[in-house]
Design an enzyme around this catalytic site. Structure first.
Site, mmCIF file in Angstrom:
data_model
loop_
_atom_site.group_PDB
_atom_site.id
_atom_site.type_symbol
_atom_site.label_atom_id
_atom_site.label_comp_id
_atom_site.label_asym_id
_atom_site.label_seq_id
_atom_site.Cartn_x
_atom_site.Cartn_y
_atom_site.Cartn_z
ATOM 1 N N ASP A 204 -20.479 -57.615 -25.858
ATOM 2 C CA ASP A 204 -21.851 -57.814 -26.581
ATOM 3 C C ASP A 204 -21.634 -58.199 -27.984
ATOM 4 O O ASP A 204 -22.772 -58.236 -28.737
ATOM 5 C CB ASP A 204 -22.057 -56.156 -26.520
ATOM 6 C CG ASP A 204 -23.886 -56.308 -26.757
ATOM 7 O OD1 ASP A 204 -24.458 -57.158 -26.575
ATOM 8 O OD2 ASP A 204 -24.023 -55.189 -27.477
ATOM 9 N N SER A 228 -30.661 -56.182 -27.846
ATOM 10 C CA SER A 228 -30.490 -56.597 -26.541
ATOM 11 C C SER A 228 -31.311 -55.910 -25.529
ATOM 12 O O SER A 228 -31.533 -54.636 -25.700
ATOM 13 C CB SER A 228 -28.832 -56.016 -26.086
ATOM 14 O OG SER A 228 -27.784 -56.691 -26.950
ATOM 15 N N GLN A 278 -27.329 -62.472 -21.179
ATOM 16 C CA GLN A 278 -27.779 -61.436 -21.731
ATOM 17 C C GLN A 278 -29.094 -62.020 -22.324
ATOM 18 O O GLN A 278 -29.163 -63.275 -22.816
ATOM 19 C CB GLN A 278 -27.044 -61.001 -23.222
ATOM 20 C CG GLN A 278 -27.702 -59.586 -23.644
ATOM 21 C CD GLN A 278 -26.967 -59.306 -24.864
ATOM 22 O OE1 GLN A 278 -27.289 -59.637 -26.001
ATOM 23 N NE2 GLN A 278 -25.970 -58.371 -24.727
#
Length: 289
Positions: A204, A228, A278
């Site tokens: 991430d 996110s 993502q």
């Protein structure tokens, strides 16, 4: 082992409350204002792994629903969706204040035989050619408000080397391709399960920033309302995160207040060990009325 590395390993050592119910620490990750997304993903994966035997995760798909509160623990509830001959499927719900903050599905696979191919790792300079994260932050320190300097300089567990870093406070517009080297030396001799958890945590990092590069933005410019939205990851090969890995990222599309980003993670010998995708919120701050 550094104190920051010890804290991260402790974060991933979640507590079992019941057969399929676990509790994880909320504080201690990359960010202080909300729980770092990679931390919730890694803890959710840890909870799923605690209900699976003799199989490794090959994919996970997660949705971030609400910001996590670092001041309280996170409860992880595991649903044993399926135990099949080749695949095991788990669904994990992360809960705080009685509400879902993340839900994730993860699939685990036995070792199978098949055909092999992969894309070649990008040709970039080795990690030793690039400044450490601490060295870069020292350069920016005079521009950081006094009240934020302790947090800005706080030791982090993941050793990161950015290949083409942009100025945090005045970034110029740049190509969306974004490469970093990263590792955590304390991962040495860790199990493959722990290696997966650490790589999930680190996956991430910097990914959403790829979509900011073409627009000359960063988290420090004060122009972004971002977070996110979802996160998907596929594990392809054994991970040894104590060694350097290249995270090669790109953002093929940004629009309508969202940014799509994807990445490939290679070991230093060029083996593709994982892929990541993502979508994130990336919009202008809402005006107060």
């Amino acid at each position: 082992m550094t104190e920051a590395e010890r804290i991260l390993l402790d974060l991933l050592n979640i507590e079992r409350l019941e057969v399929d119910l676990f509790r994880g620490t909320g504080s201690g990750g990359e960010t202080p204002m909300r729980i770092f997304g990679g931390q919730v993903i890694a803890q959710a994966l840890a909870a799923a792994y605690r209900t699976v035997e003799d199989r490794l995760c090959h994919s996970l798909h997660a949705y971030f629903i609400r910001p996590g509160d670092p001041e309280i623990p996170v409860i992880y509830q595991v649903d044993r969706a399926r135990d099949g001959g080749s695949f095991t499927t788990r669904r994990v719900v992360a809960i705080q204040h009685g509400k879902q903050i993340l839900n994730m599905s993860a699939s685990f696979h036995i070792q199978d035989d098949g055909w092999d191919h992969q894309h070649k790792m990008p040709d970039v300079e080795p990690p030793e050619k690039h400044a450490t994260r601490d060295q870069l932050r020292q350069r920016y320190l005079p521009r950081v408000p006094e009240r934020l300097r302790t947090e800005f300089l706080r030791e982090r567990p993941i050793d990161v080397r950015e290949i083409e870093p942009l100025d945090l406070f005045q970034p110029e517009k740049a190509d969306d391709h974004n490469h970093i080297w990263f590792r955590m030396q304390a991962a040495d001799q860790a199990s493959q399960v722990t290696q997966h958890l650490l790589l999930a945590y680190a996956s991430d990092m910097s990914l959403l920033s790829s979509g900011m590069r073409p627009h000359g933005l960063s988290w420090f410019t004060g122009e972004i309302n971002g977070a996110s939205l979802d996160h998907a990851m596929w594990f392809h090969a054994p991970v040894q995160f104590q060694d350097w890995h290249l995270y090669s990222m790109e953002s093929p599309w940004t629009g309508q207040g969202r940014s799509f980003n994807r990445g490939s993670i290679y070991s230093q010998d060029g083996t593709l060990v994982a892929s990541v995708a993502q979508e994130g919120l990336l919009r202008k701050p809402q005006k107060k009325t």
